[in-house]
Design an enzyme around this catalytic site. Sequence first.
Site, PDB file in Angstrom:
ATOM      1  N   HIS A  61      -7.574   8.152   1.764  1.00 43.31           N
ATOM      2  CA  HIS A  61      -7.540   7.278   2.627  1.00 43.31           C
ATOM      3  C   HIS A  61      -8.593   7.317   3.956  1.00 43.31           C
ATOM      4  CE1 HIS A  61      -5.436   4.263   5.507  1.00 43.31           C
ATOM      5  NE2 HIS A  61      -4.937   3.748   4.108  1.00 43.31           N
ATOM      6  N   HIS A 110       3.513  -2.171   3.443  1.00 43.32           N
ATOM      7  CA  HIS A 110       3.591  -0.899   2.858  1.00 43.32           C
ATOM      8  C   HIS A 110       4.767  -0.250   2.683  1.00 43.32           C
ATOM      9  CE1 HIS A 110       0.159  -1.526   6.009  1.00 43.32           C
ATOM     10  NE2 HIS A 110      -0.466  -0.475   5.179  1.00 43.32           N
ATOM     11  N   ASP A 169       0.960  -1.243  -0.037  1.00 42.46           N
ATOM     12  CA  ASP A 169      -0.009  -0.062   0.034  1.00 42.46           C
ATOM     13  C   ASP A 169       0.880   1.225  -0.026  1.00 42.46           C
ATOM     14  OD1 ASP A 169      -2.052  -1.606   0.111  1.00 42.46           O
ATOM     15  OD2 ASP A 169      -2.910  -1.126   2.021  1.00 42.46           O
TER      16      ASP A 169
END
Length: 465
Positions: A107, A199, A52
Amino acid sequence: MSILQRKSVKISLVLSLLFLFLASFALPVSAASSQYVTKGNTSAKIVALTFDDGSDGKNVAKILQILTTNKIKATFFITGKAAENHPQKIKDIVAQGHEIGNHSYSHPDFSKLSAAQIKTELDKTEAAVKKAAGKSTKPYFRAPFGSVNNTTLQAVGNQGYTKTIGWTIDTVDWKGISSNQITSKVINNATPGMIVLMHAGEGATGTPGALQNMINQFNQLKAKGYTFVTISQLLSTTTTTPTPTANSGQYVVKTGDTLTKIAALYGVSVQQLVTTNKLSNANLIRVGQLITIPTTNYTVKAGDTLTQIAKAHKVTTQQLVTLNHLTNPNLLKIGQVIKIPATTTTSTPTPTTPKPAPVALTYTIKKGDTLYSIAKKYGVTVQDIVTTNTLANANVIKIGQVIKIPGKPAAAPAQPTTVKYTVKSGDTVYSIAKKYSTTVQKIASANKLNKDYLIKVGQVLTIPK
């Protein structure tokens, strides 16, 4: 041209205009709900690595270098802000043959957004990524925080994102844990078809090192058949598995089912099903999922009939037939164990009906609310709220609807607290976020910091909890 020919042309023209008029009023077609995927439906020993990219993308270059060196393709879920903040890195991801997906623009929690807000988040990201790399993010979407419900999946599906990708293993690398911790979590929990969440941002300091360690260790497992794939490769590698068979006391979810419908079918409460099956979201069940019905046992005695047993325990004969998968309700054996829905008490044939708890306060339904989230917020059960408000369907509530919250406390639950922190020399937003177990994005949002997260010595920050 003859009169007959002229008439024919006129009729054709009128029919064409009529068709165009009717077409302009065609009803919009609603797309299918997005499929929620947390693991590949396969017995093949394949692993999908996913990353991500929230906003800063600090580790993107390192991750790409490691993937290129090891000839591995992965899948990156990109936010619109990331695409705007570092477009060249997004271009590099696509240029090197990796897959991409939509991770929203800013987000937010998608379970709390309207369909229109969801569309805006997805569209802005799609536009930003296309501008940066010339490629669409469809059909893959990953929800921020993994927060979705059935309404979210329908709205996402309507925008062309047919697959909502969750994960099998969350490395929680964003907390800044070590490479060894990340590696161990993945290797020790390796399972065929798993999706690994990592991430690419500043907070995930251990991720590049963990990625290389992970690859090294999986390479040692290649003798057992483990290889790395993208999400599309994972989803195309399916193993046909038979539909789960429900044993006594179990139910297989079918199309159109809700937890409320299943609870009503067996005469149990939604909260009992949530607790028994350890569900994190009462609004999210999937077709083919095996649901365990909370039960007590009754052993058939001489002279018993199913009708007598049902009457004694205040349930219906049909509930016992369905729950126990009986092919012949007239055929019981002495010593046979019959499962009874757990809302009844086997020791007392005539249980008293529990009274609703006293009302402590009222609550007005807001956008994004579910009965489950409200119950969790106030420390009560879904069934308590259903009983107190005599609701027919726990999944049907309206914005602006006022409901009663049962319980003894006279005051609303305490609101989330915040902490004030004065910036010291050497501080960074990341170090402060790590100190208070929160995220860089939350601190930036609470204090309206710019995209570079600039802070000054002596500045007082609000730390959200």
